[in-house]
Design a protein around this motif. Structure first.
Motif, mmCIF file in Angstrom:
data_model
loop_
_atom_site.group_PDB
_atom_site.id
_atom_site.type_symbol
_atom_site.label_atom_id
_atom_site.label_comp_id
_atom_site.label_asym_id
_atom_site.label_seq_id
_atom_site.Cartn_x
_atom_site.Cartn_y
_atom_site.Cartn_z
ATOM 1 N N GLN A 419 0.817 -1.210 0.000
ATOM 2 C CA GLN A 419 0.000 0.000 0.000
ATOM 3 C C GLN A 419 0.853 1.264 0.000
ATOM 4 N N LEU A 420 1.928 1.267 0.788
ATOM 5 C CA LEU A 420 2.794 2.456 0.820
ATOM 6 C C LEU A 420 3.460 2.695 -0.524
ATOM 7 N N VAL A 421 3.962 1.640 -1.137
ATOM 8 C CA VAL A 421 4.569 1.773 -2.460
ATOM 9 C C VAL A 421 3.545 2.324 -3.454
ATOM 10 N N SER A 422 2.338 1.797 -3.390
ATOM 11 C CA SER A 422 1.284 2.252 -4.303
ATOM 12 C C SER A 422 0.933 3.712 -4.052
ATOM 13 N N VAL A 423 0.791 4.100 -2.790
ATOM 14 C CA VAL A 423 0.443 5.480 -2.459
ATOM 15 C C VAL A 423 1.539 6.440 -2.932
ATOM 16 N N LEU A 424 2.797 6.087 -2.709
ATOM 17 C CA LEU A 424 3.907 6.924 -3.166
ATOM 18 C C LEU A 424 3.890 7.050 -4.685
ATOM 19 N N LEU A 425 3.658 5.953 -5.372
ATOM 20 C CA LEU A 425 3.616 5.973 -6.834
ATOM 21 C C LEU A 425 2.450 6.813 -7.339
ATOM 22 N N TYR A 426 1.269 6.589 -6.769
ATOM 23 C CA TYR A 426 0.090 7.351 -7.191
ATOM 24 C C TYR A 426 0.273 8.845 -6.927
ATOM 25 N N SER A 427 0.803 9.189 -5.749
ATOM 26 C CA SER A 427 0.975 10.606 -5.411
ATOM 27 C C SER A 427 2.007 11.258 -6.318
ATOM 28 N N PHE A 428 3.089 10.542 -6.633
ATOM 29 C CA PHE A 428 4.099 11.088 -7.551
ATOM 30 C C PHE A 428 3.479 11.400 -8.908
ATOM 31 N N ILE A 429 2.734 10.434 -9.447
ATOM 32 C CA ILE A 429 2.125 10.616 -10.766
ATOM 33 C C ILE A 429 1.099 11.736 -10.754
ATOM 34 N N LEU A 430 0.228 11.759 -9.753
ATOM 35 C CA LEU A 430 -0.860 12.740 -9.729
ATOM 36 C C LEU A 430 -0.353 14.153 -9.461
#
Length: 444
Positions: A419-430
Motif C-alpha cells: 500500500q505504501l509503495v502504491s500510495v507513493l507511486l500514485y501521489s508522484f504521478i498525480l
C-alpha cells in the motif's frame, strides 16, 4: 529540553492527561489481579514511558508521538490486561515467561532510545504547515477533467470489488469479496481507496478551485471510503489526513494525541459493530469491554509468539513481501503475509492475524532483524518529522502517515509495503500530472 519550551499551564495539562490515562490503566490492572510480578512491573514501566512519550515528546503532535500512542495501547495497556487475565488468542499454546521478559525489556530500552533522540534533537522538529503545501501546488485547471476521469475509474473499481452492491459500499459486513484475488485484488483495493484521497488532497489544497468542484471530489472520496463500509484502520488512514487538512490546528499541543486515543478506545469499537452486520436486527449500540479481548490488539502477542518459538525464516518473508506483485502462478513458493504464515505453521484456529514491524524484523533475521528494523523505523520517522524541504510527495507522505502509522506498526508488512509503495507511486504521478512545475528535493 521540551519542558523549557512549555508554559506552566501546558505542562499541567499534559501531566493531567498522562495521570488520567495512567490511573484508568492501573485501575483495570487492579481489577484484573491483586498480584504484581516482574512482568507486570515491566508493563507498568512501558505504560508510563508510552504515556510520557504521547504527551511530552514534542510540543505539537508528531509521528514520534503517534508511535508512543501505539505503544501505550498495543504494547502496554491491552497486553498487560491480556497477561493478567490469561488471554491468549487462537491457540492453546502458552507463552514462555522468558519471552515476556525479552520483549518487554527490549521495548523499554527502545522507548528510552526513542525518547532520547526526540528530546535531545527537539529543535529540529516542526509541525506540518498546510500553507506551505498549498503554495507548492501549482494546479493546472486543464487537468481537472483528467482527475475526474481517474476518480470515475476508482469508483468503478470500488463497485466492482463489492459486486456493485450499494449495501456493500455502506456496510463492511455486507460487502462481498468480488471476483478477483491475490495481488490484483490488493492493488485494486489500494487504488480505489487512496487515489480518491490523493486527488481530493490536491483539489482541496488548491486555492484557485471553487467549493463546488471540491465538493464533487469529496463525494467521490466519501463513496469509495464510506466510514462504515471499510476496515477501521483504512478509515483512519483516510479520514485522519482529511481531518487535518480541514482543521490543521488539531496538530497543535496534545489535541491530536487525545483524539487518537479516543478514536482507538471509543470510535474503533463502535465501527467494529458494522464488521459482520447482515441486517439491522443484529446491531447494538451498547458498548462492550470485550472488544479489547477479541484479538483486535493481537499485535503484541504476534511479536511475543515469534520470540517464544524463535520463529525465524532468514529473509524468506521479506523476499516474498518485497516482490508481492509477482503472481503466485509464476512463483508458487512465494511467501504469504507473516501473520498468516505464523498462524498456519503453528496451527492457529484463525489465520488472519497481524504482525507488527518488530515481529517482522525478528521473523526475518532473529534478534539482529528486530534491532535493525527498530532502528530503521526510528530513523525514518524522525527524518520525516524534521523534514524541511519542499518535496510535495514527502509532505503528503508525512500527512498521510498521521493516519496510517498505526497500520505501519501493526502490520503485516506485506499489506503495508504494497500500500505504501502504491500510495507513493500514485501521489508522484498525480502531483506531477496537475502541476506546472514540481520541486521534489529543493535544498534550503
Amino acid at each position: 529540553m521540551l519542558t523549557q519550551r512549555l508554559d506552566s499551564f501546558d505542562i499541567l495539562t499534559r501531566l493531567t492527561a498522562t495521570a488520567i490515562v495512567f490511573y484508568f490503566a492501573m485501575y483495570f490492572v487492579q481489577v484484573s489481579s491483586n498480584e504484581i510480578d516482574i512482568i507486570t512491573v515491566s508493563f507498568i514501566i512501558l505504560t508510563g514511558q508510552s504515556l510520557f512519550g504521547c504527551f511530552f515528546i514534542s510540543k505539537n503532535c508528531s509521528l514520534g508521538s503517534l508511535y508512543f500512542i501505539f505503544s501505550a495501547i498495543f504494547f502496554s495497556i491491552v497486553p498487560m490486561l491480556e497477561y493478567l487475565n490469561g488471554v491468549i488468542y487462537w491457540t492453546t499454546l502458552s507463552f514462555d515467561i522468558s519471552a515476556y521478559f525479552i520483549v518487554n525489556y527490549f521495548l523499554i530500552i527502545y522507548n528510552f532510545m526513542f525518547l532520547f533522540v526526540y528530546i535531545y534533537f527537539y529543535k529540529e522538529l516542526r509541525v506540518i504547515k498546510l500553507e506551505e503545501f498549498k503554495e507548492s501546488i501549482n494546479f493546472l485547471k486543464q487537468r481537472l477533467n483528467i482527475l475526474f476521469i481517474i476518480s470515475l475509474i476508482a469508483l468503478f473499481t470500488k463497485l466492482y470489488l463489492v459486486d456493485f452492491s450499494i449495501f456493500g459500499i455502506l456496510f463492511r459486513g455486507a460487502s462481498t469479496s468480488g471476483s478477483i484475488t491475490g495481488p490484483t485484488k490488493l492493488i485494486a483495493e489500494t487504488f480505489s481507496v487512496y487515489v480518491p484521497l490523493i486527488i481530493f488532497s490536491i483539489v482541496s489544497l488548491s486555492p484557485n478551485l471553487s467549493r463546488a468542484v471540491k465538493a464533487v471530489f469529496f463525494l467521490f472520496l466519501l463513496i469509495n471510503v464510506f466510514p462504515l463500509g471499510n476496515p477501521r484502520f483504512v478509515v483512519a488512514s483516510v479520514y485522519i489526513p482529511l481531518f487535518i487538512m480541514l482543521y490543521p490546528k488539531v496538530l497543535l499541543g496534545i489535541r491530536f494525541s487525545i483524539l487518537m486515543i479516543f478514536s482507538i478506545v471509543v470510535v474503533f469499537p463502535f465501527l467494529d459493530k458494522f464488521r459482520y452486520i447482515k441486517d439491522f436486527s443484529e446491531f447494538s449500540l451498547a458498548p462492550s469491554f470485550d472488544f479489547f479481548f477479541k484479538g483486535h490488539f493481537d499485535s503484541y502477542q504476534s511479536l511475543l509468539r515469534v520470540v517464544s518459538e524463535n520463529y525465524v525464516t532468514w529473509g524468506n518473508q521479506l523476499l516474498g513481501n518485497l516482490f508481492f506483485f509477482i503472481p503466485r502462478s509464476i512463483w508458487p513458493e512465494k511467501s504469504a503475509g507473516s501473520g498468516y504464515t505464523l498462524a498456519n505453521d503453528l496451527n492457529y484456529f484463525f489465520s488472519n492475524i497481524s504482525m507488527n514491524l518488530f515481529g517482522e524484523g525478528y521473523i526475518n533475521f532473529g534478534m539482529i532483524g528486530l534491532i535493525l528494523y527498530s532502528v530503521f523505523f526510528l530513523f525514518a520517522v524522525f527524518k520525516l518529522d524534521s523534514y524541511k524541504g519542499q518535496g510535495k510527495v514527502v509532505k503528503f507522505t508525512t500527512l498521510f502517515l498521521f493516519g496510517y502509522l498505526v497500520m505501519v506498526l501493526r502490520g503485516d508488512f506485506l499489506t503495508i509495503y504494497s500500500q505504501l509503495v502504491s500510495v507513493l507511486l500514485y501521489s508522484f504521478i498525480l502531483f506531477r500530472l496537475v502541476s506546472t512545475r514540481v520541486k521534489w528535493h529543493n535544498k534550503p
